[in-house]
Design a protein around this motif. Structure first.
Motif, PDB file in Angstrom:
ATOM      1  N   GLY A 125       4.626  -1.904 -10.401  1.00 53.60           N
ATOM      2  CA  GLY A 125       5.383  -1.724  -9.162  1.00 53.60           C
ATOM      3  C   GLY A 125       4.629  -0.909  -8.119  1.00 53.60           C
ATOM      4  O   GLY A 125       4.558  -1.285  -6.943  1.00 53.60           O
ATOM      5  N   CYS A 126       4.065   0.227  -8.548  1.00 56.73           N
ATOM      6  CA  CYS A 126       3.315   1.060  -7.599  1.00 56.73           C
ATOM      7  C   CYS A 126       2.038   0.366  -7.136  1.00 56.73           C
ATOM      8  O   CYS A 126       1.642   0.497  -5.976  1.00 56.73           O
ATOM      9  N   LEU A 128       1.597  -2.899  -6.762  1.00 55.43           N
ATOM     10  CA  LEU A 128       1.994  -3.890  -5.761  1.00 55.43           C
ATOM     11  C   LEU A 128       2.361  -3.219  -4.438  1.00 55.43           C
ATOM     12  O   LEU A 128       1.987  -3.705  -3.369  1.00 55.43           O
ATOM     13  N   LEU A 129       3.090  -2.115  -4.523  1.00 59.40           N
ATOM     14  CA  LEU A 129       3.475  -1.413  -3.309  1.00 59.40           C
ATOM     15  C   LEU A 129       2.255  -0.918  -2.539  1.00 59.40           C
ATOM     16  O   LEU A 129       2.102  -1.197  -1.350  1.00 59.40           O
ATOM     17  N   PHE A 130       1.366  -0.193  -3.227  1.00 57.69           N
ATOM     18  CA  PHE A 130       0.223   0.397  -2.531  1.00 57.69           C
ATOM     19  C   PHE A 130      -0.838  -0.630  -2.164  1.00 57.69           C
ATOM     20  O   PHE A 130      -1.350  -0.635  -1.048  1.00 57.69           O
ATOM     21  N   ASP A 131      -1.193  -1.506  -3.103  1.00 61.18           N
ATOM     22  CA  ASP A 131      -2.304  -2.430  -2.861  1.00 61.18           C
ATOM     23  C   ASP A 131      -1.893  -3.589  -1.950  1.00 61.18           C
ATOM     24  O   ASP A 131      -2.640  -3.946  -1.043  1.00 61.18           O
ATOM     25  N   LYS A 132      -0.743  -4.161  -2.186  1.00 60.51           N
ATOM     26  CA  LYS A 132      -0.360  -5.366  -1.441  1.00 60.51           C
ATOM     27  C   LYS A 132       0.434  -5.054  -0.166  1.00 60.51           C
ATOM     28  O   LYS A 132       0.217  -5.672   0.862  1.00 60.51           O
ATOM     29  N   VAL A 133       1.357  -4.093  -0.232  1.00 59.36           N
ATOM     30  CA  VAL A 133       2.212  -3.816   0.921  1.00 59.36           C
ATOM     31  C   VAL A 133       1.565  -2.812   1.872  1.00 59.36           C
ATOM     32  O   VAL A 133       1.477  -3.047   3.079  1.00 59.36           O
ATOM     33  N   LEU A 134       1.103  -1.688   1.320  1.00 58.78           N
ATOM     34  CA  LEU A 134       0.538  -0.629   2.164  1.00 58.78           C
ATOM     35  C   LEU A 134      -0.969  -0.779   2.405  1.00 58.78           C
ATOM     36  O   LEU A 134      -1.554  -0.002   3.143  1.00 58.78           O
ATOM     37  N   ASP A 135      -1.599  -1.737   1.749  1.00 57.16           N
ATOM     38  CA  ASP A 135      -3.027  -2.028   1.901  1.00 57.16           C
ATOM     39  C   ASP A 135      -3.920  -0.840   1.542  1.00 57.16           C
ATOM     40  O   ASP A 135      -4.913  -0.562   2.193  1.00 57.16           O
TER      41      ASP A 135
END
Length: 147
Positions: A125-126, A128-135
């Motif tokens: 989850g983290c 995906l959040l950091f790598d994909k959403v927050l870049d």
């Protein structure tokens, strides 16, 4: 005021001084943010220094001793965080975060299954959040191109 408060306050001031020294020397090879990489360690150093000064001059008051077994759990927690820092690049974010979450969950009384499910959820989850959403680029480690 207890002597322990003053000792902890002085230790916090030493940590704040180290963070300031370390953070001040940080420079990015190219400007990608307006504040640069040194802002976070300097902000944390300032907060730690303020807390340390409060403990040195005012103290924290009386506290009860730790319950039996708490000091061992604290030591294991420190070891988990140190292991996480050492293995973060090699294992990658997902595996390292999953492993440390499972171990910390066990320290707090979770079953192995609860820890594993929470660890996988936290790691994936983290990521995906950091790598994909927050870049924010995170190391993939052993999982390589699977992520």
């Amino acid at each position: 005021m207890l002597l322990n408060d003053r000792i902890l306050g002085v230790a916090a001031l030493v940590v704040a001084a180290f963070l300031t020294w370390f953070g001040w020397r940080l420079e990015a090879p190219f400007a990608y943010e307006p504040v640069g990489p040194r802002a976070f360690p300097l902000l944390i150093a300032a907060i730690i220094a303020l807390c340390g000064l409060r403990l040195v001059f005012k103290g924290g008051g009386e506290v009860e001793p730790n319950p039996p077994g708490a000091n061992a759990r604290i030591a294991w927690m420190v070891a988990c965080v140190a292991g996480y820092a050492l293995l973060f690049q090699w294992l990658g974010f997902v595996l390292a975060t999953t492993a440390v979450t499972v171990l910390v969950a066990r320290l707090f009384g979770a079953t192995w299954l609860q820890g594993l499910l929470g660890g996988i959820g936290m790691g994936v989850g983290c990521f995906l959040l950091f790598d994909k959403v927050l870049d924010v680029v995170l190391p993939t480690g052993l999982l390589g191109n699977l992520l």
